[in-house]
Design a protein around this motif. Structure first.
Motif, PDB file in Angstrom:
ATOM      1  N   CYS A 111       0.842  -1.199   0.000  1.00  0.00           N
ATOM      2  CA  CYS A 111       0.000   0.000   0.000  1.00  0.00           C
ATOM      3  C   CYS A 111       0.872   1.242   0.000  1.00  0.00           C
ATOM      4  CB  CYS A 111      -0.913   0.008   1.227  1.00  0.00           C
ATOM      5  SG  CYS A 111      -1.938   1.490   1.356  1.00  0.00           S
ATOM      6  N   ALA A 112       0.507   2.193  -0.838  1.00  0.00           N
ATOM      7  CA  ALA A 112       1.179   3.495  -0.860  1.00  0.00           C
ATOM      8  C   ALA A 112       0.093   4.556  -0.891  1.00  0.00           C
ATOM      9  CB  ALA A 112       2.095   3.617  -2.065  1.00  0.00           C
ATOM     10  N   GLY A 113      -0.253   5.078   0.256  1.00  0.00           N
ATOM     11  CA  GLY A 113      -1.272   6.098   0.326  1.00  0.00           C
ATOM     12  C   GLY A 113      -2.617   5.611  -0.156  1.00  0.00           C
ATOM     13  N   ALA A 114      -3.105   6.192  -1.252  1.00  0.00           N
ATOM     14  CA  ALA A 114      -4.424   5.850  -1.779  1.00  0.00           C
ATOM     15  C   ALA A 114      -4.355   4.787  -2.865  1.00  0.00           C
ATOM     16  CB  ALA A 114      -5.100   7.105  -2.320  1.00  0.00           C
ATOM     17  N   GLN A 115      -3.221   4.132  -3.019  1.00  0.00           N
ATOM     18  CA  GLN A 115      -3.088   3.086  -4.037  1.00  0.00           C
ATOM     19  C   GLN A 115      -2.530   1.820  -3.392  1.00  0.00           C
ATOM     20  OE1 GLN A 115      -0.629   4.957  -7.024  1.00  0.00           O
ATOM     21  NE2 GLN A 115      -2.372   5.955  -7.996  1.00  0.00           N
ATOM     22  N   LEU A 116      -2.973   0.690  -3.890  1.00  0.00           N
ATOM     23  CA  LEU A 116      -2.497  -0.585  -3.363  1.00  0.00           C
ATOM     24  C   LEU A 116      -2.330  -1.590  -4.487  1.00  0.00           C
ATOM     25  CD1 LEU A 116      -5.107  -2.806  -3.111  1.00  0.00           C
ATOM     26  CD2 LEU A 116      -5.803  -1.089  -1.441  1.00  0.00           C
ATOM     27  N   TRP A 117      -1.408  -2.521  -4.275  1.00  0.00           N
ATOM     28  CA  TRP A 117      -1.074  -3.548  -5.262  1.00  0.00           C
ATOM     29  C   TRP A 117      -1.282  -4.919  -4.627  1.00  0.00           C
ATOM     30  CZ3 TRP A 117       1.032   1.116  -4.712  1.00  0.00           C
ATOM     31  CH2 TRP A 117       1.231   1.891  -5.863  1.00  0.00           C
ATOM     32  N   LEU A 118      -1.884  -5.832  -5.378  1.00  0.00           N
ATOM     33  CA  LEU A 118      -2.143  -7.180  -4.903  1.00  0.00           C
ATOM     34  C   LEU A 118      -1.749  -8.176  -5.971  1.00  0.00           C
ATOM     35  CD1 LEU A 118      -5.833  -6.646  -3.698  1.00  0.00           C
ATOM     36  CD2 LEU A 118      -3.778  -6.438  -2.282  1.00  0.00           C
ATOM     37  N   ASP A 119      -1.016  -9.204  -5.586  1.00  0.00           N
ATOM     38  CA  ASP A 119      -0.813 -10.336  -6.474  1.00  0.00           C
ATOM     39  C   ASP A 119      -2.040 -11.232  -6.412  1.00  0.00           C
ATOM     40  OD1 ASP A 119       1.749  -9.871  -7.570  1.00  0.00           O
ATOM     41  OD2 ASP A 119       2.673 -10.458  -5.670  1.00  0.00           O
ATOM     42  N   GLU A 120      -2.380 -11.861  -7.520  1.00  0.00           N
ATOM     43  CA  GLU A 120      -3.466 -12.818  -7.517  1.00  0.00           C
ATOM     44  C   GLU A 120      -3.155 -13.949  -6.539  1.00  0.00           C
ATOM     45  OE1 GLU A 120      -6.242 -13.321  -7.743  1.00  0.00           O
ATOM     46  OE2 GLU A 120      -7.001 -14.923  -8.992  1.00  0.00           O
ATOM     47  N   GLN A 121      -4.191 -14.451  -5.859  1.00  0.00           N
ATOM     48  CA  GLN A 121      -4.038 -15.465  -4.826  1.00  0.00           C
ATOM     49  C   GLN A 121      -4.785 -16.739  -5.219  1.00  0.00           C
ATOM     50  OE1 GLN A 121      -2.000 -15.046  -2.116  1.00  0.00           O
ATOM     51  NE2 GLN A 121      -1.462 -13.132  -3.177  1.00  0.00           N
ATOM     52  N   PRO A 122      -4.422 -17.866  -4.619  1.00  0.00           N
ATOM     53  CA  PRO A 122      -5.040 -19.136  -5.012  1.00  0.00           C
ATOM     54  C   PRO A 122      -6.458 -19.334  -4.510  1.00  0.00           C
ATOM     55  CG  PRO A 122      -3.424 -19.488  -3.279  1.00  0.00           C
ATOM     56  CD  PRO A 122      -3.278 -18.061  -3.714  1.00  0.00           C
ATOM     57  N   ASN A 123      -6.966 -18.443  -3.633  1.00  0.00           N
ATOM     58  CA  ASN A 123      -8.348 -18.591  -3.202  1.00  0.00           C
ATOM     59  C   ASN A 123      -8.968 -17.220  -2.964  1.00  0.00           C
ATOM     60  OD1 ASN A 123      -8.252 -17.891  -0.152  1.00  0.00           O
ATOM     61  ND2 ASN A 123      -6.608 -19.399  -0.373  1.00  0.00           N
ATOM     62  N   ALA A 124     -10.290 -17.198  -3.002  1.00  0.00           N
ATOM     63  CA  ALA A 124     -11.024 -15.933  -2.918  1.00  0.00           C
ATOM     64  C   ALA A 124     -10.884 -15.288  -1.551  1.00  0.00           C
ATOM     65  CB  ALA A 124     -12.503 -16.172  -3.244  1.00  0.00           C
ATOM     66  N   TYR A 125     -10.840 -16.115  -0.479  1.00  0.00           N
ATOM     67  CA  TYR A 125     -10.748 -15.517   0.850  1.00  0.00           C
ATOM     68  C   TYR A 125      -9.475 -14.694   0.996  1.00  0.00           C
ATOM     69  CZ  TYR A 125     -10.115 -14.497   5.680  1.00  0.00           C
ATOM     70  OH  TYR A 125      -9.895 -13.785   6.840  1.00  0.00           O
ATOM     71  N   TYR A 126      -8.321 -15.283   0.647  1.00  0.00           N
ATOM     72  CA  TYR A 126      -7.071 -14.578   0.886  1.00  0.00           C
ATOM     73  C   TYR A 126      -6.925 -13.366  -0.041  1.00  0.00           C
ATOM     74  CZ  TYR A 126      -2.425 -14.127   2.850  1.00  0.00           C
ATOM     75  OH  TYR A 126      -1.323 -13.670   3.538  1.00  0.00           O
ATOM     76  N   ARG A 127      -7.523 -13.444  -1.211  1.00  0.00           N
ATOM     77  CA  ARG A 127      -7.536 -12.270  -2.089  1.00  0.00           C
ATOM     78  C   ARG A 127      -8.284 -11.113  -1.412  1.00  0.00           C
ATOM     79  NH1 ARG A 127     -10.836 -13.928  -6.018  1.00  0.00           N
ATOM     80  NH2 ARG A 127      -9.244 -14.978  -7.270  1.00  0.00           N
ATOM     81  N   ARG A 128      -9.445 -11.413  -0.842  1.00  0.00           N
ATOM     82  CA  ARG A 128     -10.198 -10.379  -0.126  1.00  0.00           C
ATOM     83  C   ARG A 128      -9.421  -9.889   1.096  1.00  0.00           C
ATOM     84  NH1 ARG A 128     -14.433 -14.173  -0.711  1.00  0.00           N
ATOM     85  NH2 ARG A 128     -14.232 -14.659   1.524  1.00  0.00           N
ATOM     86  N   HIS A 129      -8.795 -10.843   1.805  1.00  0.00           N
ATOM     87  CA  HIS A 129      -8.042 -10.461   3.001  1.00  0.00           C
ATOM     88  C   HIS A 129      -6.942  -9.452   2.654  1.00  0.00           C
ATOM     89  CE1 HIS A 129      -6.301 -11.125   7.054  1.00  0.00           C
ATOM     90  NE2 HIS A 129      -5.149 -10.916   6.428  1.00  0.00           N
ATOM     91  N   LEU A 130      -6.199  -9.720   1.594  1.00  0.00           N
ATOM     92  CA  LEU A 130      -5.147  -8.782   1.191  1.00  0.00           C
ATOM     93  C   LEU A 130      -5.721  -7.418   0.835  1.00  0.00           C
ATOM     94  CD1 LEU A 130      -2.742 -10.963  -1.001  1.00  0.00           C
ATOM     95  CD2 LEU A 130      -2.250  -9.915   1.208  1.00  0.00           C
ATOM     96  N   LEU A 131      -6.837  -7.411   0.106  1.00  0.00           N
ATOM     97  CA  LEU A 131      -7.459  -6.139  -0.268  1.00  0.00           C
ATOM     98  C   LEU A 131      -7.876  -5.356   0.975  1.00  0.00           C
ATOM     99  CD1 LEU A 131      -8.670  -4.243  -2.466  1.00  0.00           C
ATOM    100  CD2 LEU A 131     -10.794  -5.569  -2.235  1.00  0.00           C
TER     101      LEU A 131
END
Length: 505
Positions: free
Chosen positions: A192-212
């Motif tokens: 996360c950098a201020g108002a922008q964030l970067w996420l790598d794709e994850q192997p399951n929907a839960y962890y993708r949401r968790h990172l977001l």
């Protein structure tokens, strides 16, 4: 800290922002590969496994798996005192700046990236359409009012707070398009950098949401509160509010997992228990002193989450812990926190060590809370006390002296499981099932010094097995504490009490 007009023009500005805002750019919770949780060795046998319903595993991605989106209020522990009124503060700033220029964000669609928008999030991704991915902006919208509520920030009509997320299947594409700046430090899963964030794709929907949600918490704190506090608090809050429950279109932040299946890939409880088993129990002081300049992995995130979870869910500590929300810009954040807990700092340390060494899914914070009370000298004729079977450590209000031996005898019949049938137990325990190396329901004892006099863990994490009868010879004078042996996640279906007699030899 305001962002420069052209953040890419100077590496020094980025580095300064990092240092002066206590890691304004903060590592995501997934910096190291998450480990799967171990098979739980502390579950009751088949006769009692059905006593609590097991939440369903997350649904597979697909049109039928995605329910309609409905807002839900966050579930939090009831505070010990009435909630404090919200502080009137300016509304969140509309469209706070980020590292990637707005022109590149707006031109991403023409470069082949999918753009999915909601009120509070612009999501850019190179991944193909998927119902779980396409719902992320709406889920982010449901998180926003819960962030506002937790941090006591007002929501005002007409003032839109918004972030931009880059969900990356192929980092090279984002870097070539100028959407993943070279100035960002190396990260493994999210950033996360201020108002922008970067996420790598994850192997399951839960962890993708968790990172977001983890990175979104960082973004909210930095752009709305103005800072994130020391690194343990920043990561502890991001983990606390990133751990969530999503079912039937309802999102709940600040969720304590009831089972491993609810939080696939997260593994925070396993990491804490593994480090405890390896003899590396982290003290409160060690966690508060987490160094922002040292790269750390999932183990540190797990400990920060665990501490934030205890302070935010134990009714004795929650009101004082939540006062820290107002201190995120102060350099004396930790000192102010310690002053709030000065009157019961020793008790908090003991509760923390007991929590960390017995941490399980569905931890019962209310029933497992230590019943702290100082002792009185044991009468010459001894004394009798009653002990509840559905609580953790309980003070006998009896002082035992160092260098003397005492006899403890117990009797009674009490319940240690309810479904599918009542399971009765006596102080000798049930050897058909063990919890933390001892028979289920057996009587345990420990003498807690009235003041901590060493850096050793509290005796409450090294109990002595008493059973029907036993002796105890305390190394230090202190108060005798007792409990039956059971998982702190399985106290709710216990009932009854046992009678204990304590005599001096």
């Amino acid at each position: 800290m305001p962002y420069p007009a052209n953040p890419l023009a100077s590496n020094r500005l980025v580095v300064a922002a990092l240092a002066l805002s206590a890691l304004f750019i903060v590592l995501a919770n997934g910096c190291s590969q998450s480990q799967p949780e171990p098979a739980e060795a502390v579950r009751k046998p088949v006769a009692t496994q059905a006593k609590k319903p097991t939440p369903a595993a997350p649904r597979a991605a697909g049109p039928a798996a995605v329910p309609p989106v409905v807002a839900a209020a966050p579930v939090v522990a009831a505070p010990a005192s009435p909630a404090q009124p919200r502080r009137e503060q300016p509304a969140p700033v509309a469209e706070p700046r980020g590292i990637v220029p707005a022109s590149r964000v707006s031109g991403a669609a023409s470069a082949g990236f999918r753009r999915i928008e909601s009120q509070h999030l612009v999501l850019l991704t190179d991944l193909p359409p998927d119902p779980e991915i396409d719902l992320l902006p709406k889920i982010f919208d449901l998180a926003y009012p819960q962030w506002c509520d937790y941090f006591s920030q007002p929501q005002q009509p007409g003032k839109t707070w918004r972030m931009t997320a880059f969900l990356m299947g192929d980092r090279a594409r984002f870097r070539a398009a100028g959407l993943l700046p070279d100035e960002l430090p190396t990260f493994d899963h999210g950033f996360c950098a201020g108002a922008q964030l970067w996420l790598d794709e994850q192997p399951n929907a839960y962890y993708r949401r968790h990172l977001l949600l983890h990175e979104g918490t960082h973004g909210f704190m930095h752009t709305v509160l103005g800072g994130v506090g020391p690194v343990w608090y920043a990561e502890g809050m991001a983990e606390l509010l990133g751990t969530h429950h999503w079912a039937d279109g309802r999102l709940t932040l600040d969720w304590f997992p009831k089972s491993r299946e609810e939080v696939p890939q997260l593994g925070r409880i396993k990491l804490v228990r593994d480090t405890v088993a390896a003899g590396r129990l982290r003290t409160l002081g060690q966690i508060l002193a987490t160094d922002p300049l040292n790269r750390f992995g999932n183990e540190t995130y797990a400990w920060c989450w665990a501490l934030a979870s205890l302070l935010d869910r134990d009714a004795r500590y929650q009101p004082r812990f939540r006062e820290s929300r107002a201190d995120v810009l102060r350099s004396d954040f930790n000192a102010r926190l310690e002053r709030r807990f000065a009157a019961d700092w020793d008790q908090l340390n003991d509760q923390w060590e007991v929590f960390a060494t017995t941490l399980v899914h569905d931890y019962d914070f209310q029933r497992a809370a230590i019943d702290f009370a100082p002792g009185e000298p044991l009468p010459d004729q001894g004394a009798k006390v009653s002990l509840r079977a559905d609580r953790g450590w309980q003070s006998t209000r009896l002082t035992l002296e160092a260098g003397r031996k005492y006899t403890i005898r117990a009797a009674g019949r009490y319940q240690v499981a309810e479904k599918p049938r009542v399971w009765w137990c006596e102080p000798g325990g049930i050897t058909m099932r063990y919890v933390d190396g001892h028979p289920l329901g057996i009587l345990l004892a420990a003498v807690r010094p009235d003041r901590r006099s060493s850096q050793q863990p509290t005796p409450l994490v090294r109990p002595e097995v008493i059973g029907l009868a036993g002796t105890i010879a305390p190394a230090e004078t202190g108060t005798l504490y007792l409990r039956i042996n059971d998982s702190p996640g399985e106290l709710a279906d216990n009932a009854g009490q046992l009678e204990v007699e304590v005599t001096g030899k």
